[in-house]
Design a protein around this motif. Structure first.
Motif, short mmCIF file in Angstrom:
data_model
loop_
_atom_site.label_atom_id
_atom_site.label_comp_id
_atom_site.label_asym_id
_atom_site.label_seq_id
_atom_site.Cartn_x
_atom_site.Cartn_y
_atom_site.Cartn_z
N GLY A 182 0.78 -1.23 0.00
CA GLY A 182 0.00 0.00 0.00
C GLY A 182 0.81 1.28 0.00
O GLY A 182 0.26 2.35 -0.20
N ALA A 183 2.11 1.19 0.23
CA ALA A 183 2.90 2.42 0.34
C ALA A 183 2.88 3.20 -0.97
O ALA A 183 2.79 4.43 -0.97
CB ALA A 183 4.34 2.08 0.72
N MET A 184 2.96 2.49 -2.09
CA MET A 184 3.00 3.17 -3.38
C MET A 184 1.67 3.84 -3.70
O MET A 184 1.63 4.89 -4.33
CB MET A 184 3.40 2.19 -4.47
CG MET A 184 4.85 1.74 -4.37
SD MET A 184 5.32 0.54 -5.62
CE MET A 184 4.47 -0.91 -5.04
N ALA A 185 0.56 3.24 -3.24
CA ALA A 185 -0.75 3.83 -3.52
C ALA A 185 -0.88 5.20 -2.85
O ALA A 185 -1.52 6.10 -3.40
CB ALA A 185 -1.85 2.90 -3.02
N LEU A 186 -0.27 5.35 -1.68
CA LEU A 186 -0.38 6.62 -0.97
C LEU A 186 0.38 7.74 -1.65
O LEU A 186 0.18 8.91 -1.35
CB LEU A 186 0.14 6.47 0.47
CG LEU A 186 -0.76 5.67 1.41
CD1 LEU A 186 -0.13 5.61 2.80
CD2 LEU A 186 -2.15 6.28 1.51
N LEU A 187 1.27 7.40 -2.58
CA LEU A 187 2.01 8.42 -3.30
C LEU A 187 1.21 9.02 -4.45
O LEU A 187 1.56 10.07 -4.97
CB LEU A 187 3.32 7.83 -3.86
CG LEU A 187 4.34 7.36 -2.83
CD1 LEU A 187 5.50 6.66 -3.53
CD2 LEU A 187 4.83 8.52 -1.99
N GLY A 188 0.12 8.34 -4.83
CA GLY A 188 -0.63 8.75 -6.01
C GLY A 188 -1.20 10.15 -5.91
O GLY A 188 -0.91 11.02 -6.73
N VAL A 189 -2.03 10.39 -4.88
CA VAL A 189 -2.65 11.71 -4.72
C VAL A 189 -1.62 12.81 -4.47
O VAL A 189 -1.68 13.87 -5.11
CB VAL A 189 -3.72 11.67 -3.61
CG1 VAL A 189 -4.20 13.09 -3.28
CG2 VAL A 189 -4.90 10.81 -4.03
N PRO A 190 -0.64 12.61 -3.54
CA PRO A 190 0.36 13.68 -3.36
C PRO A 190 1.14 14.00 -4.63
O PRO A 190 1.43 15.17 -4.90
CB PRO A 190 1.29 13.10 -2.28
CG PRO A 190 0.45 12.14 -1.53
CD PRO A 190 -0.46 11.53 -2.55
N THR B 184 -11.39 6.45 6.33
CA THR B 184 -10.14 7.04 5.85
C THR B 184 -10.00 6.90 4.34
O THR B 184 -9.37 7.73 3.69
CB THR B 184 -8.93 6.41 6.55
OG1 THR B 184 -8.95 4.98 6.37
CG2 THR B 184 -8.94 6.71 8.03
N SER B 185 -10.59 5.86 3.76
CA SER B 185 -10.57 5.72 2.31
C SER B 185 -11.38 6.83 1.66
O SER B 185 -10.98 7.41 0.65
CB SER B 185 -11.14 4.36 1.90
OG SER B 185 -11.14 4.22 0.50
N PHE B 186 -12.52 7.17 2.28
CA PHE B 186 -13.35 8.24 1.72
C PHE B 186 -12.70 9.60 1.89
O PHE B 186 -12.64 10.40 0.95
CB PHE B 186 -14.72 8.25 2.39
CG PHE B 186 -15.63 9.32 1.86
CD1 PHE B 186 -16.41 9.07 0.74
CD2 PHE B 186 -15.70 10.56 2.45
CE1 PHE B 186 -17.25 10.06 0.22
CE2 PHE B 186 -16.53 11.56 1.95
CZ PHE B 186 -17.29 11.30 0.83
N VAL B 187 -12.19 9.87 3.08
CA VAL B 187 -11.69 11.21 3.40
C VAL B 187 -10.33 11.46 2.78
O VAL B 187 -10.06 12.55 2.26
CB VAL B 187 -11.63 11.42 4.93
CG1 VAL B 187 -10.98 12.75 5.28
CG2 VAL B 187 -13.02 11.33 5.53
N ALA B 188 -9.44 10.46 2.84
CA ALA B 188 -8.04 10.71 2.46
C ALA B 188 -7.43 9.63 1.56
O ALA B 188 -6.22 9.58 1.41
CB ALA B 188 -7.19 10.86 3.73
N GLY C 3 -7.27 4.00 3.06
CA GLY C 3 -7.95 2.87 3.71
C GLY C 3 -7.08 1.65 3.92
O GLY C 3 -7.43 0.77 4.70
N GLY C 4 -5.95 1.59 3.22
CA GLY C 4 -5.09 0.40 3.30
C GLY C 4 -4.57 0.09 4.69
O GLY C 4 -4.68 -1.04 5.17
N PRO C 5 -3.97 1.07 5.40
CA PRO C 5 -3.39 0.77 6.72
C PRO C 5 -4.40 0.21 7.73
O PRO C 5 -4.10 -0.80 8.38
CB PRO C 5 -2.82 2.11 7.16
CG PRO C 5 -2.49 2.81 5.87
CD PRO C 5 -3.58 2.41 4.93
N MET D 259 6.27 -2.32 4.17
CA MET D 259 5.38 -1.37 3.50
C MET D 259 4.49 -0.65 4.51
O MET D 259 4.20 0.55 4.37
CB MET D 259 4.50 -2.10 2.47
CG MET D 259 5.23 -2.63 1.25
SD MET D 259 5.97 -1.32 0.23
CE MET D 259 7.68 -1.42 0.74
N VAL D 260 4.05 -1.37 5.55
CA VAL D 260 3.25 -0.76 6.60
C VAL D 260 4.04 0.36 7.28
O VAL D 260 3.52 1.45 7.56
CB VAL D 260 2.80 -1.81 7.64
CG1 VAL D 260 2.26 -1.14 8.89
CG2 VAL D 260 1.74 -2.72 7.03
#
Length: 257
Positions: free
Chosen positions: A30-38, A147-151, A154-156, A238-239
């Motif tokens: 999931g770490a790479m997914a969090l880079l998408g929006v930023p 957290t998936s909806f807001v930011a 949701g992965g963590p 990754m966590v």
């Protein structure tokens, strides 16, 4: 948006963002997914970045569902999904007052504590394998939906509940794919209601969508060849990366860095 789509800077940010998210959706952590929006937020606002990426995520979900068909744990889904629906509803109802910064910071610290517990158990020579729990699963499913909806984070929370179950890596990944495919599909309703899908955002999504299947299948190819002894330590690393990323982003949002 027409000017944006003719700007090379948009593609320099958007193409790597989609590729990283696709690798993650294929099961590659999931770490790479969090880079998408930023990453996409370098050229558009964070809200617009999230709106552009959501239709692409839906396409990635379809590819992932096909690639991981037959691998899922129905018990985990039946426990976590009701909580996730409630979490999405709470996120929708509080969209005007809850900031992404606070959500990212809280989830980051909770996820870091989860990683540190795993490290302590490893050092102590204990393997923590959790049993299914409707109360814990509903709670963490709710947090994941919120957290998936807001930011789009949701992965963590999902991992906090699902990783200790110790499923076969293919079952773990397939279950997470089904969970987030359903969560993302449900999120379409409030996103439409909040007016985040205008013509310009959808045009940008359509331009980037061809990258989605290729990146997702690349992630699937890697994960299906990973042994459990490699997969689980990799996922916990990754966590850790996710937790530090969320804490950094949360502090940045709140402090105005």
């Amino acid at each position: 948006m027409n000017a944006l789509l003719s700007d090379p800077a948009f593609y320099f940010a958007a193409v790597p963002a989609v590729i990283l998210v696709g690798l993650s959706k294929g099961g590659f952590g999931g770490a790479m997914a969090l880079l998408g929006v930023p990453m996409l937020s370098l050229v558009v606002s964070p809200v617009q970045a999230a709106a552009i990426l959501l239709p692409i995520l839906i396409v990635m979900d379809v590819v992932s569902l096909w690639a991981w068909r037959g691998f899922m744990d129905r018990r985990t889904l039946s426990i976590m999904l009701p909580g996730a629906f409630l979490g999405i509803a709470i996120g929708w109802a509080t969209a005007a007052v809850v900031t992404e910064g606070h959500v990212r910071l809280i989830v980051g610290f909770v996820t870091l504590a989860f990683f540190l517990r795993w490290v302590f158990e490893k050092v102590a020579g204990r393997a923590h394998i959790a049993n299914q729990s409707r109360s814990r699963g509903t709670f963490w499913g709710g947090v994941a939906g919120f957290t998936s909806f807001v930011a789009h984070a949701g992965g963590p929370p999902y991992q906090v509940y699902a990783l200790p179950l110790g499923h076969d890596p293919r079952v773990y990944t397939g279950t997470s794919v089904v969970f987030f495919a359903i969560v993302n599909a449900v999120k379409l309703i409030p996103y439409f209601a909040l007016g985040q899908f205008d013509r310009s955002n959808l045009t940008a999504s359509l331009i980037l969508i061809p990258l989605a299947p290729l990146a997702t299948l690349a992630g699937v190819w890697v994960v299906k060849r990973m042994k459990p002894a490699v997969f689980y330590p990799f996922m916990y690393v990754m966590v850790l990366i996710v937790s530090l990323k969320l804490i950094h982003d949360g502090l940045s949002d709140l402090m105005g860095w």
